[in-house]
Write a protein that holds these residues in place. Structure first.
Motif, PDB file in Angstrom:
ATOM      1  N   GLY A   1     -50.682 -51.804   7.396  1.00 16.02           N
ATOM      2  CA  GLY A   1     -52.117 -51.515   7.367  1.00 16.02           C
ATOM      3  C   GLY A   1     -52.872 -52.211   8.477  1.00 16.02           C
ATOM      4  N   LYS A   2     -52.212 -52.379   9.619  1.00 13.19           N
ATOM      5  CA  LYS A   2     -52.866 -53.107  10.715  1.00 13.19           C
ATOM      6  C   LYS A   2     -52.995 -52.257  11.965  1.00 13.19           C
ATOM      7  N   LEU A   3     -53.294 -50.985  11.776  1.00  7.26           N
ATOM      8  CA  LEU A   3     -53.501 -50.136  12.946  1.00  7.26           C
ATOM      9  C   LEU A   3     -54.799 -50.558  13.637  1.00  7.26           C
ATOM     10  N   PRO A   4     -54.871 -50.337  14.965  1.00  4.20           N
ATOM     11  CA  PRO A   4     -56.111 -50.684  15.656  1.00  4.20           C
ATOM     12  C   PRO A   4     -57.300 -49.948  15.053  1.00  4.20           C
ATOM     13  N   TYR A   5     -58.473 -50.493  15.295  1.00  4.63           N
ATOM     14  CA  TYR A   5     -59.715 -49.965  14.732  1.00  4.63           C
ATOM     15  C   TYR A   5     -59.813 -48.452  14.965  1.00  4.63           C
ATOM     16  N   GLY A   6     -60.138 -47.700  13.950  1.00  5.71           N
ATOM     17  CA  GLY A   6     -60.318 -46.269  14.107  1.00  5.71           C
ATOM     18  C   GLY A   6     -59.070 -45.471  13.802  1.00  5.71           C
ATOM     19  N   LYS A   7     -57.920 -45.960  14.342  1.00  6.85           N
ATOM     20  CA  LYS A   7     -56.679 -45.185  14.182  1.00  6.85           C
ATOM     21  C   LYS A   7     -56.374 -44.947  12.706  1.00  6.85           C
ATOM     22  N   ASN A   8     -56.647 -45.957  11.880  1.00  3.31           N
ATOM     23  CA  ASN A   8     -56.397 -45.825  10.445  1.00  3.31           C
ATOM     24  C   ASN A   8     -57.165 -44.649   9.850  1.00  3.31           C
ATOM     25  N   ALA A   9     -58.401 -44.452  10.318  1.00  7.24           N
ATOM     26  CA  ALA A   9     -59.247 -43.418   9.761  1.00  7.24           C
ATOM     27  C   ALA A   9     -58.888 -42.039  10.301  1.00  7.24           C
ATOM     28  N   TYR A  10     -58.714 -41.960  11.638  1.00  4.55           N
ATOM     29  CA  TYR A  10     -58.576 -40.606  12.170  1.00  4.55           C
ATOM     30  C   TYR A  10     -57.154 -40.095  12.304  1.00  4.55           C
TER      31      TYR A  10
ATOM     32  N   LYS B   1     -53.072 -33.864   9.838  1.00  7.03           N
ATOM     33  CA  LYS B   1     -53.359 -32.629   9.082  1.00  7.03           C
ATOM     34  C   LYS B   1     -53.717 -31.482  10.033  1.00  7.03           C
ATOM     35  N   PHE B   2     -54.520 -31.855  11.016  1.00  4.92           N
ATOM     36  CA  PHE B   2     -54.992 -30.888  12.007  1.00  4.92           C
ATOM     37  C   PHE B   2     -53.821 -30.288  12.780  1.00  4.92           C
ATOM     38  N   MET B   3     -52.932 -31.176  13.262  1.00  2.00           N
ATOM     39  CA  MET B   3     -51.795 -30.715  14.057  1.00  2.00           C
ATOM     40  C   MET B   3     -50.827 -29.888  13.204  1.00  2.00           C
ATOM     41  N   ALA B   4     -50.828 -30.137  11.906  1.00  2.00           N
ATOM     42  CA  ALA B   4     -49.875 -29.440  11.042  1.00  2.00           C
ATOM     43  C   ALA B   4     -50.366 -28.039  10.664  1.00  2.00           C
TER      44      ALA B   4
END
Lengths: 189, 464
Positions: free
Chosen positions: B391-400, B406-409
């Motif tokens: 749970g330590k992705l850089p800021y923003g990456k966690n959210a988007y 989903k979009f790419m799929a």
């Protein structure tokens, strides 16, 4: 528990599975060993003297002494003007040290020097200039052969020397003569 | 100094922020990048001149892997043989213990001045300040190390630690600290001045300390490689010599060391071999020789099969020289003692800003040049996965990132929006669209939009 045992115990949890030791079987290039050695020695800023053997080396030493320089020789049959002093620190003003080399490596121009022939271990580093005497039949193709040839008994020190001391730490400009010898001449004997 | 900014507060933006500072001086960035690329080119020439180069890389990789998979056994053999040769052996589980051991040895000999030869491990343990606080003068003797020590900076590269400094800056520094002529920046003049200054240090030192390039198990010997001869000038003058090594430095025998010696310098600077490759198999007459074997997180890395492979590294620095991110962001932009790809591989776990795992384009050039085939890009990619799982992705990456997933799929969503993007690129002015491209568009023109999607083109042209 000691740190040693903590470390060794931690290694029991290693995720790596056993991998066999490879056999080191690299084809040597055996043609013109002296030529290869000379080329590579030049690449590392050293100079090879092929002709004249010990006589040429003695002539060089005599010339240096005539110039008033301080020369020490650990090569049998070569006479210089300084003896091995009792302490290593007293070598600080040596201009030239003449030392026997044990094994030469054609692929990189390195020469193995063993502390049995150094007087003090620091001799090849503290001298302003270094001269090595290398028997011509002691040139081997590569480091794999050299590893078989070098002697390093318990308690000893040995070093592969490839050229004079150098550095490129200031804007990568190559400067010969950092802390060790400022020049290296190799005489084949 | 830029690298001393409070980076804790900036979190995952640290690398980008520090790189931005470095990139403000575009001429310097170009100069830095070119200087390192020169090393890469020399490396290529040296590698290309050996027909057996790839064989040596494979051997190097397998020798290191073999040793790592039997590390406990090799370390014990190494210790036994050292003891038989009159070498004293110490074990340290972390940097603090390492420093304590070193200080105890030095204190028991009443050492006032220690000459040190470049060792990334002692940097990793922050040994210098530890000893200085206890009244021991520490002199780094590698020229590049001495320069940054006088400038009170950490190294910015593991092989050429002062690579970020220009000769004029070194000239000013030496004028200030060593009394060289003002305005003098000739490398030969400056090197000679450093030689004279450091000779005095070698001759007046009470003890010497070096890192270890390889530790030979079956002989109980350590190998130390330098071009300047500083390690050997140091270790062979005073009667007390210390050598610090990571547990990963051990190799089975001299034959193994010979393989690694063939690739180390060639891959670092393009030289056929380092000027001095010294083998110490015991103390000098009336002297004392100590080896300190250090873990400091290495056994922890070995619990992960992928991370463990970074311990095959022989610290040639080749991966730094080839890395497009390192060359253009500088060593100080990494939040770790060791910068570049290998720095990420061994440092990302402890990087509390969670930024350096992203200081990489995954181009794989580092892996390609590595002399022991450390799979650096794979390791760095793995670090990103570990950060995500923690749970330590850089800021923003966690959210988007989940949304991007989903979009790419979804074929419909992707096709619709790509169509919209192509139309927008055709009809809307660039100035309106550029802000949407973010940092990517800063130095780039927007692309010319194709008339149709690849999928449509493929359907039309495929042979049936």
């Amino acid at each position: 528990m000691s740190s040693k045992h903590e470390i060794l115990n931690a290694l029991k949890l290693s995720a790596l599975t056993n991998h066999p030791m490879p056999s080191i079987d690299v084809a040597p290039r055996v043609e013109d060993l002296v030529g290869q050695f000379e080329t590579n020695l030049k690449t590392v800023a050293g100079t090879l003297h092929r002709e004249g053997g010990l006589a040429a080396l003695q002539a060089k030493v005599d010339e240096l002494i005539a110039q008033g320089l301080q020369v020490i020789s650990l090569v049998e049959g070569v006479t210089a003007n300084r003896d091995v002093p009792p302490t290593a620190h007293e070598l600080r003003d040596i201009d030239y040290a003449v030392i026997p080399g044990d094994v030469g490596v054609a692929e990189n121009g390195a020469i193995w020097v063993n502390n049995k022939n150094l007087g003090h271990r620091v001799t090849p580093f503290i001298c302003e200039n270094l001269i090595l005497a290398l028997p011509i039949h002691k040139i081997v193709p590569n480091m794999h052969q050299a590893a078989k040839e070098v002697t390093l008994d318990a308690g000893e020190f040995g070093v592969f020397i490839a050229g004079p001391s150098k550095t490129a730490d200031i804007e990568q400009a190559l400067v010969v003569g950092a802390h060790g010898a400022c020049s290296l001449n190799v005489y084949l004997v | 100094m830029a690298y001393q900014h409070n980076h804790e507060a900036m979190g995952s933006q640290v690398h980008a922020y520090k790189a931005d500072i470095f990139c403000r001086d575009e001429t310097r960035v170009d100069w830095h990048s070119k200087a390192l690329w020169l090393l890469r080119e020399k490396r290529d020439r040296a590698a290309g001149s050996l027909p057996e180069w790839e064989q040596l890389r494979q051997l190097g990789s397998e020798i290191k892997l073999h040793t790592l998979t039997n590390l406990a056994q090799y370390l014990e053999t190494f210790e036994q043989n050292c003891l038989a040769n009159g070498i004293k052996v110490h074990w340290a589980k972390d940097g603090a213990e390492h420093n304590r051991i070193v200080h105890e040895i030095l204190a028991s000999h009443k050492v006032k001045k220690l000459v040190k030869s470049k060792s990334m491990l002692t940097e990793e343990c922050h040994l210098n300040p530890y000893l200085e606080q206890r009244g021991i003068e520490v002199i780094d003797t590698d020229l590049g190390e001495r320069i940054i020590q006088l400038a009170k900076m950490p190294p910015s590269h593991i092989v050429v630690p002062a690579i970020h400094m220009k000769k004029e800056e070194v000239g000013d520094l030496f004028h200030d600290k060593l009394g060289t002529k003002a305005g003098e920046s000739d490398p030969l003049y400056l090197t000679r001045a450093a030689r004279a200054h450091l000779r005095e240090q070698f001759l007046s030192a009470d003890a010497a300390m070096t890192g270890v390039n390889m530790a030979i198990a079956d002989k109980g010997a350590v190998v130390v490689c330098t071009n300047e001869g500083n390690a050997d000038m140091g270790a062979n003058l005073p009667k007390l010599q210390l050598h610090s090594m990571g547990i990963d430095k051990v190799v089975p025998d001299i034959d193994s060391a010979a393989v690694l010696l063939r690739t180390l310098a060639r891959n670092a600077t393009g030289q056929p071999v380092t000027t001095y490759s010294a083998f110490y198999r015991g103390p000098q007459v009336d002297g004392e020789m100590h080896v300190i074997i250090v873990d400091n997180g290495r056994t922890e890395m070995m619990k992960d099969k992928i991370l463990a492979e970074s311990l095959k590294c022989i610290r040639c620095g080749g991966c730094l020289n080839t890395c497009p991110v390192y060359r253009r962001s500088g060593g100080y932009s990494y939040n770790y003692t060791i910068p570049g790809p290998i720095g990420i591989a061994v440092g990302a776990t402890h990087d509390n800003t969670n930024s350096i795992a992203w200081a990489c384009t995954l181009c794989g050039s580092c892996t390609y040049v590595c002399p022991t085939k450390v799979p650096l890009d794979k390791i760095i990619h793995h670090h990103r996965r570990l950060k995500a799982e923690a749970g330590k992705l850089p800021y923003g990456k966690n959210a988007y990132m989940p949304l991007v997933g989903k979009f790419m799929a979804s074929t419909t969503l992707l096709n619709c929006s790509m169509g919209a993007a192509r139309t927008a690129l055709r009809i809307l002015p660039g100035s309106l669209l550029k802000p949407f491209s973010g940092a990517w568009g800063k130095y780039r023109e927007l692309p010319v939009a194709p008339n149709s999607s690849f999928e449509a083109w493929f359907k039309k042209h495929r042979s049936l």
